[in-house]
Design an enzyme around this catalytic site. Structure first.
Site, PDB file in Angstrom:
ATOM      1  N   TYR A   1     -29.620  22.599 -32.617  1.00 47.55           N
ATOM      2  CA  TYR A   1     -28.585  23.416 -33.238  1.00 47.55           C
ATOM      3  C   TYR A   1     -27.429  23.610 -32.267  1.00 47.55           C
ATOM      4  O   TYR A   1     -27.586  23.551 -31.049  1.00 47.55           O
ATOM      5  CB  TYR A   1     -29.150  24.777 -33.677  1.00 47.55           C
ATOM      6  N   CYS A   2     -26.250  23.814 -32.821  1.00 46.07           N
ATOM      7  CA  CYS A   2     -25.048  24.104 -32.039  1.00 46.07           C
ATOM      8  C   CYS A   2     -24.100  24.896 -32.937  1.00 46.07           C
ATOM      9  O   CYS A   2     -24.466  25.267 -34.050  1.00 46.07           O
ATOM     10  CB  CYS A   2     -24.402  22.813 -31.526  1.00 46.07           C
ATOM     11  N   THR A   3     -22.899  25.174 -32.490  1.00 44.12           N
ATOM     12  CA  THR A   3     -22.022  26.098 -33.204  1.00 44.12           C
ATOM     13  C   THR A   3     -21.777  25.675 -34.651  1.00 44.12           C
ATOM     14  O   THR A   3     -22.071  26.416 -35.581  1.00 44.12           O
ATOM     15  CB  THR A   3     -20.677  26.240 -32.468  1.00 44.12           C
TER      16      THR A   3
ATOM     17  N   CYS B   1     -24.614  18.403 -32.364  1.00 42.85           N
ATOM     18  CA  CYS B   1     -25.969  17.942 -32.680  1.00 42.85           C
ATOM     19  C   CYS B   1     -25.986  16.583 -33.359  1.00 42.85           C
ATOM     20  O   CYS B   1     -27.012  15.894 -33.340  1.00 42.85           O
ATOM     21  CB  CYS B   1     -26.674  18.970 -33.562  1.00 42.85           C
TER      22      CYS B   1
ATOM     23  N   ILE C   1     -24.963  26.768 -36.418  1.00 38.86           N
ATOM     24  CA  ILE C   1     -25.252  28.206 -36.419  1.00 38.86           C
ATOM     25  C   ILE C   1     -24.383  28.932 -37.442  1.00 38.86           C
ATOM     26  O   ILE C   1     -24.813  29.896 -38.077  1.00 38.86           O
ATOM     27  CB  ILE C   1     -25.013  28.791 -35.008  1.00 38.86           C
TER      28      ILE C   1
END
Length: 274
Positions: free
Chosen positions: A164-166, A171, A193
């Site tokens: 996961y990333c912002t 990703c 996220i």
């Protein structure tokens, strides 16, 4: 492409940052809601952008000093442009996309076997992350290629790993690099996220604040969000980032409300006292 994007944003009075590469486009823009909606409408007139997923959060053009539109070898600087291939469906050989509801379903079915893997830099994870997530020891995105070779990850290479990333962009690349590095069951959180927060806010598996790359420094999904970061001076819980007042340092530091008068990072403050 760069000229079109700059002209479009200037026409609509938008500020922010857009990066364009052979692999695609990535950016964050701020402005009036009607102007942003018009940007989305016009961007989608270009056939390859028709199905772009846009993420939204409270803010405006005032959170960005100016408009930047650049062409780069990568839209996220992993230093791995030659290892990434893109077709009409997206990244070739990346992880399987899971919507927030599908992430919860995977956890319900596989329990503690599921590993959340943070695809961001360590300072982002310090203020918000998924519960019990693995946080790689990286200061910059380009550090991931080397980090993934560390033997410490051998124990999770045969487990279901959810990256996961912002907003999900990092990703796309990270999940592909992980599969190339021997991780066998890799997923990526679709929309990152931000999309998870839109779905579950602070009533799910996420805890803390989301670091963002504009002068807000961070945003929360609800008034129930926890502060999980620790003040660099007194260790009180906080999500507030500041830049060290020493311009030669300018390091990001967590500072709680009680320590607001101490605008230097601990090492610079110690040197100032000496």
């Amino acid at each position: 492409m760069r000229l079109w994007q700059r002209t479009l944003c200037e026409k609509l009075g938008l500020k922010g940052r857009i990066l364009i590469a052979d692999h695609g486009i990535n950016g964050t823009l701020g402005g009036n809601l009607k102007d942003l909606k018009q940007y989305v409408k016009e961007a989608r007139t270009y056939a390859p952008f028709k199905d772009i997923t846009f993420k939204w959060s409270d803010g405006g053009s005032e959170h960005f000093p100016k408009l930047i539109v650049k062409v780069r070898p990568e839209i996220v600087s992993f230093g791995a442009a030659d290892k990434i291939k893109v077709d009409r469906q997206g990244i070739v050989g990346g992880g399987q996309h899971l919507k927030p509801e599908q992430v919860h379903k995977l956890v319900a079915e596989r329990g503690d076997e599921v590993v959340f893997f943070d695809g961001r830099n360590a300072y982002e994870a310090a203020v918000g992350r998924f519960k019990n997530a693995v946080v790689p020891d990286v200061e910059h995105t380009r550090d991931f290629a080397k980090e993934l070779k560390n033997p410490k990850y051998k124990a999770i290479k045969n487990k279901p790993v959810v990256t996961y990333c912002t907003g999900g962009i990092r990703c796309e690349v990270l999940s592909a690099l992980m599969k190339q590095s021997g991780f066998n069951e890799v997923y990526q959180m679709a929309g990152g996220i931000v999309k998870y927060g839109e779905t579950y806010a602070d009533d799910g598996l996420w805890e803390g604040s989301l670091y963002v790359f504009d002068d807000r420094m961070g945003t929360k999904f609800s008034d129930r969000a926890k502060d999980i970061g620790s003040c660099g001076h007194c260790q009180a819980k906080t999500s507030n980032y500041e830049n060290c007042a020493n311009k030669a340092c300018n390091k990001l530091i967590l500072v709680c409300s009680a320590c607001q008068n101490q605008q230097y990072c601990p090492s610079c403050l110690q040197q100032a006292v000496k």
